[in-house]
Design a protein around this motif. Sequence first.
Motif, PDB file in Angstrom:
ATOM      1  N   LEU A 110     -36.621  -5.576 -23.762  1.00  0.00           N
ATOM      2  CA  LEU A 110     -36.382  -4.337 -22.987  1.00  0.00           C
ATOM      3  C   LEU A 110     -37.680  -3.430 -23.167  1.00  0.00           C
ATOM      4  O   LEU A 110     -37.805  -2.669 -22.219  1.00  0.00           O
ATOM      5  N   ILE A 115     -35.924   0.775 -17.169  1.00  0.00           N
ATOM      6  CA  ILE A 115     -34.873   0.764 -18.836  1.00  0.00           C
ATOM      7  C   ILE A 115     -34.433   2.304 -18.536  1.00  0.00           C
ATOM      8  O   ILE A 115     -33.291   3.188 -18.354  1.00  0.00           O
ATOM      9  N   HIS A 140     -32.539   2.900 -15.378  1.00  0.00           N
ATOM     10  CA  HIS A 140     -30.530   3.037 -15.405  1.00  0.00           C
ATOM     11  C   HIS A 140     -30.432   3.741 -16.504  1.00  0.00           C
ATOM     12  O   HIS A 140     -29.220   4.257 -16.598  1.00  0.00           O
ATOM     13  N   SER A 173     -26.620   6.460 -15.643  1.00  0.00           N
ATOM     14  CA  SER A 173     -25.611   5.813 -16.129  1.00  0.00           C
ATOM     15  C   SER A 173     -25.114   7.732 -16.915  1.00  0.00           C
ATOM     16  O   SER A 173     -24.368   8.375 -17.034  1.00  0.00           O
ATOM     17  N   ILE A 179     -19.250   2.359 -17.239  1.00  0.00           N
ATOM     18  CA  ILE A 179     -20.420   1.030 -17.310  1.00  0.00           C
ATOM     19  C   ILE A 179     -19.144  -0.260 -16.424  1.00  0.00           C
ATOM     20  O   ILE A 179     -20.120  -0.552 -15.810  1.00  0.00           O
ATOM     21  N   LEU A 222     -26.648   1.244 -16.452  1.00  0.00           N
ATOM     22  CA  LEU A 222     -26.581  -0.029 -17.505  1.00  0.00           C
ATOM     23  C   LEU A 222     -25.502  -1.528 -17.158  1.00  0.00           C
ATOM     24  O   LEU A 222     -25.802  -2.219 -17.464  1.00  0.00           O
ATOM     25  N   MET A 271     -27.397  -3.134 -14.692  1.00  0.00           N
ATOM     26  CA  MET A 271     -28.689  -3.711 -15.130  1.00  0.00           C
ATOM     27  C   MET A 271     -28.126  -4.680 -15.816  1.00  0.00           C
ATOM     28  O   MET A 271     -28.409  -6.474 -15.152  1.00  0.00           O
ATOM     29  N   ILE A 272     -26.996  -5.261 -16.462  1.00  0.00           N
ATOM     30  CA  ILE A 272     -25.673  -5.729 -16.654  1.00  0.00           C
ATOM     31  C   ILE A 272     -25.530  -6.639 -15.808  1.00  0.00           C
ATOM     32  O   ILE A 272     -25.492  -8.351 -15.903  1.00  0.00           O
ATOM     33  N   ILE A 274     -31.505  -9.631 -21.593  1.00  0.00           N
ATOM     34  CA  ILE A 274     -31.641  -8.663 -21.085  1.00  0.00           C
ATOM     35  C   ILE A 274     -29.401  -7.783 -21.174  1.00  0.00           C
ATOM     36  O   ILE A 274     -29.568  -6.867 -21.210  1.00  0.00           O
ATOM     37  N   GLY A 290     -28.586  -4.332 -22.669  1.00  0.00           N
ATOM     38  CA  GLY A 290     -27.898  -3.919 -21.711  1.00  0.00           C
ATOM     39  C   GLY A 290     -27.199  -2.880 -22.772  1.00  0.00           C
ATOM     40  O   GLY A 290     -26.232  -2.079 -22.951  1.00  0.00           O
ATOM     41  N   ILE A 342     -26.183   0.535 -24.757  1.00  0.00           N
ATOM     42  CA  ILE A 342     -25.209   1.858 -24.083  1.00  0.00           C
ATOM     43  C   ILE A 342     -24.130   2.073 -25.841  1.00  0.00           C
ATOM     44  O   ILE A 342     -24.203   2.564 -25.748  1.00  0.00           O
TER      45      ILE A 342
END
Lengths: 284, 284
Positions: A67, A81, A84, A88, A220, A232, A235-236, A247, A251, A255
């Motif tokens: 991260l 990061i 992201h 969100s 999400i 996010l 990203m996941i 990662i 994530g 969250i």
Amino acid sequence: MTDIASSPACTASRRAFLTRRNREKWMAWLRPVISISVPLLIWELASRLGWINSFLFPPPSQILTALWVQAGPQGRPPYAIFYHVFASMMRIVIGVGLALVVGTVVGMLIALTAWGRAIFRPIISAIMPVPTLAWTPVLLLVFGIDNRTTITVVLIATSFEIIYNVVAGLDMLSKRVFWVARSMGASHTQTFFKVIVPGVLPYLITGLRIGIGFAWRALIAAEMLAASSYGLGFMIFDAAEYFNIDIIFGGIMLIAILGLLLENVVLGRLEAATIKRWGVQVER
Amino acid sequence: MSAEPAFKPRLAAIPDPGEPKIVAEGINKTFINRENGEEVVAIENLDLTIRDQEFVAIIGPSGCGKSTFLYMLAGFEDISAGTLSMDGHPVTGPGPDRGIVFQEFILFPWRTVLRNITLGLEMQKVPRAEAEAAARKWIGLTGLTGFEDAYPATLSGGMKQRVAIARALAYNPEVVLLDEPFGALDVQTKFYMIRDLQTLWQEAHKTIVMVTHSVSEAVIMADRVVVFSARPARIIYDERIDIARPRDALDPKVIDRQREVTEVLSAEVDKQMRREAGRNPLGN
């Protein structure tokens, strides 16, 4: 009070009481820290000592490092990061903002007008049980992979709770409350701003709290399906394609942390300034 | 009860009746029972004249329509037939010339004690400083000093009712309507409230109409006691209470009057019970 408290026998017990209160305060802080860090520590050990598959369950220190890297100039893309998280959060804020307007207006129409009730009640009863995510394919076809899709998901997820709570709040306002206002000579506008709005506010905040919880979860998931480059959820999903398991876990942690901040800190403040300050009970 | 009252006993004579303030002539009120569609006659052909600055207590068996009559004076309920006028003008709806106090207090929980009391003046766009000065006067007279910034949820029932009374008086209505004002309070609180507020009613110089089911409340507080019959409501007793204030619950004159009113009232309640028992098919 003061003369009793200043007597020597009482001062000692008072000091003991104060230190006990101080300790309580510390413990209130410490307890959640312990209950979260102990499992993480066990996880770290288990992963490093090979008790569990360290590829599937990388140690928390590795997750935090990943991260950290992604939050810096070495990230892919640099400072990823922040992009992201920002994407969100922006979707949440805009979506919830829209839901606040739509939900309050529809809720008030349902509670205060016969035609509003006739039109919206059946529609809402029919749509409310549909999971928000079920709308995502439709929205994808309408808007494409776009912020509008994810924002609309947030809007849908939040609106119903707000509508439901605004209606409940208005129903709880007794007929006599309006009688009191009218016998003070309140105009319609005054009744709206000085009675209806503050009367409904505690319920609106409760609706917001629950709605944001739903919205965060729905967002999400929707980002996994409908976000092109940031968020996010994206990203996941993206990390899964490349087996960047650290990662993925990173994530998930973000969250959890952001959800906690949204629900408890932001809304907690709002509640402390209204519901708790007024000592109002919101029945649900 | 033999303790000296806190205030200086000022043996004030009962004011002579002034000009007619509220005139009710041939009032009828009929409801449609929602369950069986039957017409219920709540009030039948009721005549009552209330004079300026008179304190009238209306008492009657429960469900006799006394509160309905009060709500008609307040303008919350329509009259089915007859005329109801105040200062020669027909009552058409609620207005700031008539303040109301409900048994359930109906305070605004989002406003402090002070802000609850200033609300009526705010509605009439009175400047804030002026509204606060007026509110503080009534805060003093109702014994709320020190509680200005408290929220209603933190107050006891007795204090809440003091706020409701101060709020109804603060915007300076000509008539104050009290709907079982002490009905939700325990016996102790009620006793002290009635004693503490005796001078308030005199100093307010208002026409006061109080609905109650307590004979002692009526006789201790009012200039005139009116007893309503069981439904449909008619007046079966209407007498002035010519006892100097402050009145003591143990004063033989007060006790005499209470006995007199109680006899009229219990005869009426008995009659109502017999009628209801007669309607009961089991006949017990």
